[in-house]
Design an enzyme around this catalytic site. Structure first.
Site, PDB file in Angstrom:
ATOM      1  N   THR A   1       0.826  -1.214   0.000  1.00 60.33           N
ATOM      2  CA  THR A   1       0.000   0.000   0.000  1.00 60.33           C
ATOM      3  C   THR A   1       0.860   1.263   0.000  1.00 60.33           C
ATOM      4  O   THR A   1       1.964   1.257   0.528  1.00 60.33           O
ATOM      5  CB  THR A   1      -0.873  -0.044   1.273  1.00 60.33           C
ATOM      6  OG1 THR A   1      -1.770  -1.129   1.135  1.00 60.33           O
ATOM      7  CG2 THR A   1      -1.636   1.236   1.510  1.00 60.33           C
TER       8      THR A   1
ATOM      9  N   ARG B   1     -14.202  -7.665  -0.082  1.00 59.75           N
ATOM     10  CA  ARG B   1     -13.483  -7.249   1.136  1.00 59.75           C
ATOM     11  C   ARG B   1     -12.841  -5.865   0.947  1.00 59.75           C
ATOM     12  O   ARG B   1     -12.205  -5.577  -0.063  1.00 59.75           O
ATOM     13  CB  ARG B   1     -12.406  -8.290   1.452  1.00 59.75           C
ATOM     14  CG  ARG B   1     -11.557  -7.975   2.696  1.00 59.75           C
ATOM     15  CD  ARG B   1     -10.242  -7.295   2.342  1.00 59.75           C
ATOM     16  NE  ARG B   1      -9.371  -7.128   3.497  1.00 59.75           N
ATOM     17  CZ  ARG B   1      -8.301  -6.338   3.507  1.00 59.75           C
ATOM     18  NH1 ARG B   1      -7.967  -5.656   2.427  1.00 59.75           N
ATOM     19  NH2 ARG B   1      -7.561  -6.227   4.576  1.00 59.75           N
TER      20      ARG B   1
HETATM   21  N1  ASP Z   1      -3.875  -2.193   4.721  1.00 60.57           N
HETATM   22  C1  ASP Z   1      -4.139  -2.751   3.431  1.00 60.57           C
HETATM   23  C2  ASP Z   1      -5.369  -3.600   3.500  1.00 60.57           C
HETATM   24  O1  ASP Z   1      -5.543  -4.311   4.475  1.00 60.57           O
HETATM   25  C3  ASP Z   1      -3.026  -3.586   2.914  1.00 60.57           C
HETATM   26  C4  ASP Z   1      -1.677  -2.946   2.943  1.00 60.57           C
HETATM   27  O2  ASP Z   1      -1.422  -2.056   3.741  1.00 60.57           O
HETATM   28  O3  ASP Z   1      -0.850  -3.308   2.119  1.00 60.57           O
HETATM   29  O4  ASP Z   1      -6.123  -3.594   2.565  1.00 60.57           O
END
Ligand code: ASP
Length: 354
Positions: free
Chosen positions: A220, A248
Site C-alpha cells: 500500500t 473485502r
Molecule cells: N492495509 C491494506 C489492506 O488491508 C493492505 C496494505 O497495507 O498493504 O487492505
C-alpha cells in the site's frame, strides 16, 4: 515490627519498584530505537512530507540490487514531487495527491497499476484522503476502472456531500468528475498474477481459504504533508490483499483506521493487516493519544504499532507528522518502504537498520 525494620523493608520495596519500572521502560525504548527509525525535533520546519510504500517481510537477503535500487529511486522521485510542490508554496492536498498518483502509476507498489489480485482475478482498489484544517474527508472502495483512485477519493471529498463511495457507484461518480477511467486489463501485472496463482495452488493443497499472509507483504502507498500554511493532509491508496474475497475492503479507505488528519494533532497513513487497523482505529488513535493523553507524536504512534498491535499480532506500520513537522514511521514488520522530506533534509529507508 520495629520502626527501623519497617524502613528497611520500605526502602528495599521502593528500590525494587523503581528498578522494575526502569527495566520496563528500557525495553520499550530499545524496541523504539529499532522500529521508529526517524523522529525529528522541531527545527523551524517550514513544510514536510512523509511517505510509505507498504510494510512487510522486506529483508535485504531476499532483495536483488536492481529491485532495491528501483524502490529507492521510486521513493526518491515520489518525495521530489511533494517537495517541489510544498517548497514553492503549494498545498498539502496537491502534494499528497500528486505524490500518491505517481506511486499508483508505478508497478512496484500495491496501488493503482501494481494492485494485487482478488480471488476472482480482478483488481479492486481502495483510497482515501483527509484534510486536517476542517476534517473533510473522501474515500472510495472496491473500484476497478479508475486509473488513480486517490483522485477519486479527493473528488468525493471536494465534489460530493459524502465521505465514502464504493463499487460501480464510485466509478460512475468519478467518471462524471472527468477522472481518467481505464480498461481493467491496465492493472494486470505478471508479478501480482503469479502471487495469486501460487496462493490458489496452496489453497488447493491445504483445502482452505487463505489471504496473502504467508509472506506478509503489503505494498500500500500513503503520504502525509504539512504545507507552509500549517495545513496537514493525509492520503492512502491500495489494491488491498491478494486473494481477497466477497468485496473485502481493508483499512486504507476507512477514515480513522487507515487515514486520519487533524491540524490540532497530526496526519497519519497506515499500512498492514487491515482488519486489525480497522478494529483498533489506528490512525485516529494516534491523534487521540496526542489530544487526550498529551503524548508526543512518536510516543503515540510507537505505543500503537509496537505495543498494542504487536501484542495481538496486527502486522504493519504507519507514517505520521505533526503540526511542527516532526515525523515518525514506526513498523512492527521486517521492513517498510518509507521516506520523508522537509526544508532541511531528505531520508529514504527500507529495512529496520536504514
Ligand atoms: N492495509 C491494506 C489492506 O488491508 C493492505 C496494505 O497495507 O498493504 O487492505
Amino acid at each position: 515490627m520495629k520502626d527501623c525494620t519497617r524502613k528497611v523493608i520500605t526502602c528495599v520495596f521502593g528500590f525494587y519498584v523503581f528498578f522494575a519500572i526502569s527495566c520496563k521502560s528500557d525495553s520499550v525504548n530499545s524496541d523504539m530505537k529499532h522500529t521508529s527509525t526517524e523522529q525529528m525535533e522541531n527545527n523551524n520546519v517550514e513544510y514536510a512530507m512523509v511517505i510509505h510504500g507498504g510494510a512487510g517481510t522486506i529483508l535485504k537477503e531476499n532483495m536483488t540490487e536492481e529491485l532495491e535500487a528501483a524502490y529507492r529511486d521510486a521513493l526518491n522521485k515520489a518525495l521530489d514531487i511533494g517537495n517541489e510542490i510544498l517548497k514553492s508554496g503549494g498545498s498539502s492536498e496537491e502534494a499528497v495527491i500528486n505524490t500518491i498518483a505517481f506511486m499508483e502509476d508505478s508497478p512496484l507498489f500495491n496501488a493503482g497499476k501494481g494492485s494485487v489480485f482478488t480471488h476472482a482475478g480482478t483488481n479492486e482498489m481502495d483510497a482515501s484522503i483527509m484534510r486536517g484544517s476542517d476534517l473533510e474527508a473522501g474515500a472510495v472502495g472496491g473500484i476497478k476502472t479508475i486509473k488513480n483512485p486517490i483522485k477519486a477519493a479527493y473528488a468525493v471529498m471536494t465534489q460530493s456531500n459524502h465521505v465514502f463511495l464504493s463499487g460501480e457507484g464510485a466509478e460512475e461518480f468519478a467518471e462524471k468528475q472527468k477522472l481518467e477511467s481505464i480498461d481493467p486489463s491496465y492493472f494486470h501485472t505478471e508479478k501480482r498474477w503469479n502471487s495469486l496463482q501460487s496462493i490458489l495452488e496452496k489453497e488447493q493443497e491445504i483445502g482452505m481459504n487463505i489471504t496473502d499472509m504467508a509472506d506478509s507483504k503489503f505494498g500500500t502507498v500513503g503520504a502525509v504533508a504539512l504545507d507552509k500554511t500549517g495545513n496537514i493532509v493525509a492520503g492512502t491508496s491500495t489494491g488491498g490483499m491478494t486473494n481477497k474475497r466477497y468485496g473485502r475492503i481493508g483499512d486504507s479507505p476507512v477514515i480513522g483506521a487507515g487515514t486520519y488528519a487533524n491540524n490540532a494533532s497530526c496526519g497519519v497513513s497506515c499500512t498492514g493487516h487491515g482488519e486489525y487497523f480497522i478494529r483498533y482505529a489506528v490512525a485516529h488513535d494516534v491523534s487521540a493519544r496526542m489530544i487526550y493523553g498529551g503524548k508526543s507524536l512518536s510516543d503515540a504512534a510507537e505505543e500503537i504499532i509496537n505495543l498494542k498491535l504487536k501484542e495481538v499480532g496486527g502486522a504493519g506500520g504507519l507514517i505520521a507528522l505533526d503540526k511542527e513537522g516532526n515525523v515518525t514511521m514506526p513498523f512492527n514488520t521486517e521492513g517498510m518502504y518509507r521516506g520523508y522530506v522537509n526544508n532541511f533534509k531528505k531520508y529514504i529507508g527500507i529495512y529496520k537498520e536504514d
